[in-house]
Design a protein around this motif. Structure first.
Motif, PDB file in Angstrom:
ATOM      1  N   VAL A  97       3.028   5.504  -0.777  1.00  0.00           N
ATOM      2  CA  VAL A  97       4.089   4.747  -1.460  1.00  0.00           C
ATOM      3  C   VAL A  97       5.369   5.570  -1.522  1.00  0.00           C
ATOM      4  N   LEU A  98       5.244   6.831  -1.912  1.00  0.00           N
ATOM      5  CA  LEU A  98       6.424   7.695  -2.022  1.00  0.00           C
ATOM      6  C   LEU A  98       7.077   7.919  -0.657  1.00  0.00           C
ATOM      7  N   GLU A  99       6.272   8.054   0.382  1.00  0.00           N
ATOM      8  CA  GLU A  99       6.817   8.276   1.719  1.00  0.00           C
ATOM      9  C   GLU A  99       7.661   7.075   2.163  1.00  0.00           C
ATOM     10  N   ILE A 100       7.154   5.867   1.912  1.00  0.00           N
ATOM     11  CA  ILE A 100       7.881   4.661   2.316  1.00  0.00           C
ATOM     12  C   ILE A 100       9.163   4.512   1.510  1.00  0.00           C
ATOM     13  N   ILE A 101       9.096   4.761   0.199  1.00  0.00           N
ATOM     14  CA  ILE A 101      10.301   4.674  -0.629  1.00  0.00           C
ATOM     15  C   ILE A 101      11.339   5.673  -0.144  1.00  0.00           C
ATOM     16  N   GLY A 102      10.896   6.874   0.187  1.00  0.00           N
ATOM     17  CA  GLY A 102      11.812   7.905   0.661  1.00  0.00           C
ATOM     18  C   GLY A 102      12.467   7.550   1.982  1.00  0.00           C
ATOM     19  N   MET A 103      11.767   6.747   2.809  1.00  0.00           N
ATOM     20  CA  MET A 103      12.309   6.349   4.106  1.00  0.00           C
ATOM     21  C   MET A 103      13.284   5.178   3.984  1.00  0.00           C
ATOM     22  N   THR A 104      13.124   4.362   2.939  1.00  0.00           N
ATOM     23  CA  THR A 104      13.920   3.139   2.826  1.00  0.00           C
ATOM     24  C   THR A 104      15.075   3.256   1.838  1.00  0.00           C
ATOM     25  N   MET A 105      15.100   4.315   1.034  1.00  0.00           N
ATOM     26  CA  MET A 105      16.171   4.463   0.046  1.00  0.00           C
ATOM     27  C   MET A 105      16.838   5.832   0.205  1.00  0.00           C
ATOM     28  N   PRO A 106      18.127   5.928  -0.127  1.00  0.00           N
ATOM     29  CA  PRO A 106      18.856   7.204   0.006  1.00  0.00           C
ATOM     30  C   PRO A 106      18.569   8.135  -1.171  1.00  0.00           C
TER      31      PRO A 106
ATOM     32  N   LEU B 297       1.638  -3.316  -5.609  1.00  0.00           N
ATOM     33  CA  LEU B 297       2.920  -3.148  -6.290  1.00  0.00           C
ATOM     34  C   LEU B 297       3.945  -4.064  -5.628  1.00  0.00           C
ATOM     35  N   VAL B 298       4.610  -4.890  -6.427  1.00  0.00           N
ATOM     36  CA  VAL B 298       5.566  -5.861  -5.904  1.00  0.00           C
ATOM     37  C   VAL B 298       6.935  -5.608  -6.530  1.00  0.00           C
ATOM     38  N   PHE B 299       7.927  -5.365  -5.669  1.00  0.00           N
ATOM     39  CA  PHE B 299       9.286  -5.119  -6.155  1.00  0.00           C
ATOM     40  C   PHE B 299      10.242  -6.098  -5.487  1.00  0.00           C
ATOM     41  N   LYS B 300      11.009  -6.834  -6.294  1.00  0.00           N
ATOM     42  CA  LYS B 300      12.014  -7.768  -5.795  1.00  0.00           C
ATOM     43  C   LYS B 300      13.340  -7.434  -6.464  1.00  0.00           C
ATOM     44  N   GLN B 301      14.203  -6.750  -5.734  1.00  0.00           N
ATOM     45  CA  GLN B 301      15.472  -6.268  -6.279  1.00  0.00           C
ATOM     46  C   GLN B 301      15.239  -5.544  -7.610  1.00  0.00           C
ATOM     47  N   SER B 302      14.201  -4.728  -7.634  1.00  0.00           N
ATOM     48  CA  SER B 302      13.839  -3.972  -8.835  1.00  0.00           C
ATOM     49  C   SER B 302      14.648  -2.678  -8.887  1.00  0.00           C
ATOM     50  N   SER B 303      15.143  -2.349 -10.076  1.00  0.00           N
ATOM     51  CA  SER B 303      15.874  -1.100 -10.230  1.00  0.00           C
ATOM     52  C   SER B 303      14.926   0.076 -10.047  1.00  0.00           C
ATOM     53  N   LEU B 304      15.482   1.222  -9.700  1.00  0.00           N
ATOM     54  CA  LEU B 304      14.653   2.411  -9.490  1.00  0.00           C
ATOM     55  C   LEU B 304      13.936   2.801 -10.784  1.00  0.00           C
ATOM     56  N   ALA B 305      14.567   2.502 -11.914  1.00  0.00           N
ATOM     57  CA  ALA B 305      13.914   2.765 -13.202  1.00  0.00           C
ATOM     58  C   ALA B 305      12.660   1.902 -13.351  1.00  0.00           C
ATOM     59  N   GLU B 306      12.749   0.618 -12.945  1.00  0.00           N
ATOM     60  CA  GLU B 306      11.579  -0.266 -13.003  1.00  0.00           C
ATOM     61  C   GLU B 306      10.502   0.210 -12.030  1.00  0.00           C
ATOM     62  N   VAL B 307      10.923   0.621 -10.837  1.00  0.00           N
ATOM     63  CA  VAL B 307       9.977   1.128  -9.837  1.00  0.00           C
ATOM     64  C   VAL B 307       9.224   2.335 -10.389  1.00  0.00           C
TER      65      VAL B 307
ATOM     66  N   LEU C 158      15.160  -1.820  -5.129  1.00  0.00           N
ATOM     67  CA  LEU C 158      14.154  -1.808  -4.077  1.00  0.00           C
ATOM     68  C   LEU C 158      13.489  -3.175  -3.982  1.00  0.00           C
ATOM     69  N   THR C 159      13.350  -3.689  -2.756  1.00  0.00           N
ATOM     70  CA  THR C 159      12.578  -4.903  -2.494  1.00  0.00           C
ATOM     71  C   THR C 159      11.496  -4.548  -1.485  1.00  0.00           C
ATOM     72  N   SER C 160      10.259  -4.538  -1.934  1.00  0.00           N
ATOM     73  CA  SER C 160       9.151  -4.161  -1.061  1.00  0.00           C
ATOM     74  C   SER C 160       7.829  -4.475  -1.745  1.00  0.00           C
ATOM     75  N   THR C 161       6.769  -4.610  -0.954  1.00  0.00           N
ATOM     76  CA  THR C 161       5.421  -4.800  -1.493  1.00  0.00           C
ATOM     77  C   THR C 161       4.503  -3.732  -0.907  1.00  0.00           C
ATOM     78  N   PHE C 162       3.751  -3.076  -1.774  1.00  0.00           N
ATOM     79  CA  PHE C 162       2.799  -2.047  -1.355  1.00  0.00           C
ATOM     80  C   PHE C 162       1.392  -2.527  -1.718  1.00  0.00           C
ATOM     81  N   GLU C 163       0.509  -2.605  -0.742  1.00  0.00           N
ATOM     82  CA  GLU C 163      -0.844  -3.108  -0.996  1.00  0.00           C
ATOM     83  C   GLU C 163      -1.878  -2.016  -0.747  1.00  0.00           C
ATOM     84  N   LYS C 164      -2.477  -1.572  -1.823  1.00  0.00           N
ATOM     85  CA  LYS C 164      -3.609  -0.641  -1.784  1.00  0.00           C
ATOM     86  C   LYS C 164      -3.292   0.633  -0.998  1.00  0.00           C
ATOM     87  N   LEU C 165      -2.106   1.178  -1.235  1.00  0.00           N
ATOM     88  CA  LEU C 165      -1.711   2.432  -0.603  1.00  0.00           C
ATOM     89  C   LEU C 165      -1.921   3.589  -1.573  1.00  0.00           C
TER      90      LEU C 165
END
Length: 217
Positions: free
Chosen positions: A192-201, A147-157, A180-187
């Motif tokens: 994925v949810l844990e990382i998003i929760g740690m990086t976004m409010p 999953l590749v996100f580059k300044q992607s809105s939360l709706a797109e995520v 969100l700007t992040s790349t998730f590889e084979k998680l």
């Protein structure tokens, strides 16, 4: 459905890996149908797709591989690529991972050539072919789990997570423009949810049927 052919079919939330008679491998996404002969002929290898699938085609220079999907033809010799041909969406998308693919409209001689990393689109109503200048990096996320996100809105995520992991994701309307700007590889989904929760409010809740993104309390 083609009555003289064998058929593979997946239900909602189900994916399937299968090897065709020539050794080619296919991964069928959810809610899709693949029709194929018990044995391929001596001139071509032809199958029919309704829905979405990823292919790794066994090379055979004497018998090109042809996929019929929503009035388009995708022709290859040996390569790997994905096709998204969902009925009533008005377009067919072809994404090439390796090799070269020719995409054309059924009944027309002209085609576009697609190489590694390129995407082609057929607008099925207008019968028009285009090459995507900026390919969607998440079109094959359901297969690759990349999953590749580059300044992607939360709706797109949320939409990408839904497609990749087959679970509905609901976003509070006050948060859809968070980026969100992040790349998730084979998680796994939980990773994925844990990382998003740690990086976004945001607050993330999950059960077996739905994921909810809501404001952090």
């Amino acid at each position: 459905m083609h009555t003289d052919l064998l058929a593979l079919q997946t239900g909602v939330g189900e994916t399937l890996e299968y090897q065709l008679p020539d050794g080619s491998k296919i991964w069928l996404n959810h809610s899709s149908v693949l029709s194929y002969p018990q044995e391929f002929g001596n001139v071509t290898r032809e199958i029919y797709l309704e829905g979405e699938a990823f292919f790794e085609i066994a090379p055979d220079s004497n018998r090109p591989f042809i996929i019929h999907a929503n009035n388009t033809l995708t022709q290859v010799v040996g390569t790997s690529f994905g096709i998204k041909a969902i009925k009533n969406t008005g377009e067919v998308l072809v994404t090439v991972s390796t090799g070269v693919v020719n995409l054309s409209v059924e009944g027309k001689e002209s085609h576009i050539e697609l190489r590694q990393g390129e995407q082609g689109v057929c607008h099925t109503i207008r019968k028009k072919l285009d090459k995507m200048n900026v390919p969607d990096p998440n079109l094959l996320a359901w297969k690759t789990k990349i999953l590749v996100f580059k300044q992607s809105s939360l709706a797109e995520v949320a939409g990408v997570i839904e497609s990749a992991y087959q679970i509905p994701v609901s976003v509070d309307s006050s948060m859809i423009d968070l980026q969100l700007t992040s790349t998730f590889e084979k998680l796994s989904l939980d990773e994925v949810l844990e990382i998003i929760g740690m990086t976004m409010p945001i607050h993330i809740s999950k059960d077996e049927k739905v994921i909810l993104f809501s404001p952090d309390k």
